[in-house]
Write an enzyme that holds these catalytic residues in place. Sequence first.
Site, mmCIF file in Angstrom:
data_model
loop_
_atom_site.group_PDB
_atom_site.id
_atom_site.type_symbol
_atom_site.label_atom_id
_atom_site.label_comp_id
_atom_site.label_asym_id
_atom_site.label_seq_id
_atom_site.Cartn_x
_atom_site.Cartn_y
_atom_site.Cartn_z
ATOM 1 N N THR A 131 0.910 -1.348 -0.141
ATOM 2 C CA THR A 131 -0.042 -0.162 -0.115
ATOM 3 C C THR A 131 0.693 1.280 0.021
ATOM 4 O O THR A 131 2.078 1.333 0.477
ATOM 5 C CB THR A 131 -1.049 0.110 1.223
ATOM 6 O OG1 THR A 131 -1.572 1.420 1.182
ATOM 7 C CG2 THR A 131 0.063 -0.223 2.395
ATOM 8 N N TYR A 156 -2.596 -0.680 10.679
ATOM 9 C CA TYR A 156 -2.795 -1.208 9.381
ATOM 10 C C TYR A 156 -1.340 -1.082 8.434
ATOM 11 O O TYR A 156 -0.809 -2.129 7.946
ATOM 12 C CB TYR A 156 -3.898 -0.720 8.515
ATOM 13 C CG TYR A 156 -3.646 -0.969 7.164
ATOM 14 C CD1 TYR A 156 -3.715 -2.252 6.785
ATOM 15 C CD2 TYR A 156 -3.675 -0.091 6.232
ATOM 16 C CE1 TYR A 156 -3.848 -2.419 5.148
ATOM 17 C CE2 TYR A 156 -3.617 -0.260 4.760
ATOM 18 C CZ TYR A 156 -3.699 -1.407 4.327
ATOM 19 O OH TYR A 156 -3.306 -1.680 3.002
#
Length: 345
Positions: A131, A156
Site C-alpha cells: 500500500t 494497518y
Amino acid sequence: MTKHVLLTGGGGFVGSHVLRHLMTNTDWTVTLPVTFRHKGVPKRIASALETNPEWWDRVDVVYCDLTAPIDPVTAARFGKVDYLFNVASESHVDRSIDQPGPFIENNVRLITNILDYARQAKPSLVLQMSTDEVYGPAPDGYEHREWDAIAPSNPYSASKAAQEAVCFTYWRTYGVPVVITNTMNILGEQQDTEKFIPKTMRAILQGEPATVHVSPGGRPGSRFYLHARNLADAWLWLARNHKPQQYGDFDRPSRFHIVGEREVDNIEMVHLLADLMGTGDPKLDLVDFHSSRPGHDLRYALDGGKLAAAGWQAPLSLEESLRRTVEWTLRHPEWLGLPATEVAR
C-alpha cells in the site's frame, strides 16, 4: 504457455477482480486458498466465474488457513505453482486501530507462512500487494518514489510495512523471487461497505451526510483512486514482462507503484459519485481526522513513472472506473446492504 497461479485473497474484493482478469485474459489455471473468515465471501468467486461456465474447470478452491503453516498435503493439492499472487491481508485502518494486536499478528503470520511455502514450491514470481500508506503522508507537491523511507502512521500500514520487511528478508536470505507493488486507494464493484466509496454511496442513497475527514482547517484528504481491474492488469503485465531482481545483482527486490491517473480530494469524490448516481447535491459531514481517527493521513501520493516507463498503461480511466462501479452497484444494491426499493430512481 499455460501457467498455474496460486492466488490468495480470491474471495476478497481485490482478489476476485484479479481472478476475473486472469480468466478473461489468459488460459492459466488458478488455485484459491480460502477460509471466508475475514472479508472474503464465496459470492465474489462465483460472480467472477459466472460469465463463462468453462472457467470453473480452471479454478480450484482449497480450504486453507494461511495464518497457519501450509502442510504438505495442502501443498500437494496446490500442485506446481508458476506464480504466487498474494492479495490476502486484513486491510481496514479503523479495525486495525480498534484491535491492533490481532490485526498485525494476522498479517505477519500470513506473509511468513506464504513465503515459507514459496521457499519449497519455488515459483518464478511472488507478487506481494502492498500500500501507499507504508510511506506515511505525502507532503504537498510530492509523490513518493519506490524505496522512499518507510514511515507508517497506523497499525494497518505498520502491518503492511512489516510484510514488506519479511518479503525483503526472504528475497535476500532464501532467494524467493519477490516483487512488491504499492497501490493507492482501490475502487470497484463488490467492495465492502467499510470502504469510502461504497460507504459514501450508501449514505447518499439513504439521504444521510457523507462523512469526509478534513484537517482542523477544513481541508479534505486526497487520494489517487485506482480501479481493481487496473491493479489486476498491472500484475498480469508484470508476470508476463518483468523478471524479478535477484540478490547479488541487486541490493533490493523489484518494487513498482501502481497509481491512479489523477489526484482527487474526498469532497470532490463525493460530488462525482452523487452526479453519477443522479441524486443531486450530497450532504456532507466534515470531521476533524485528528480527533476522530488517530493515525489518519491527509494525503497519499505515489509516483507511477517507473511502471509507466517500463511499458504498462492502465486500461480504465478514472471516469470509466467510477461509472462502471456506480452503475453496477445501483443494479446490485445488496452489496450495499440495501433493498432494491431504496435505489429506485
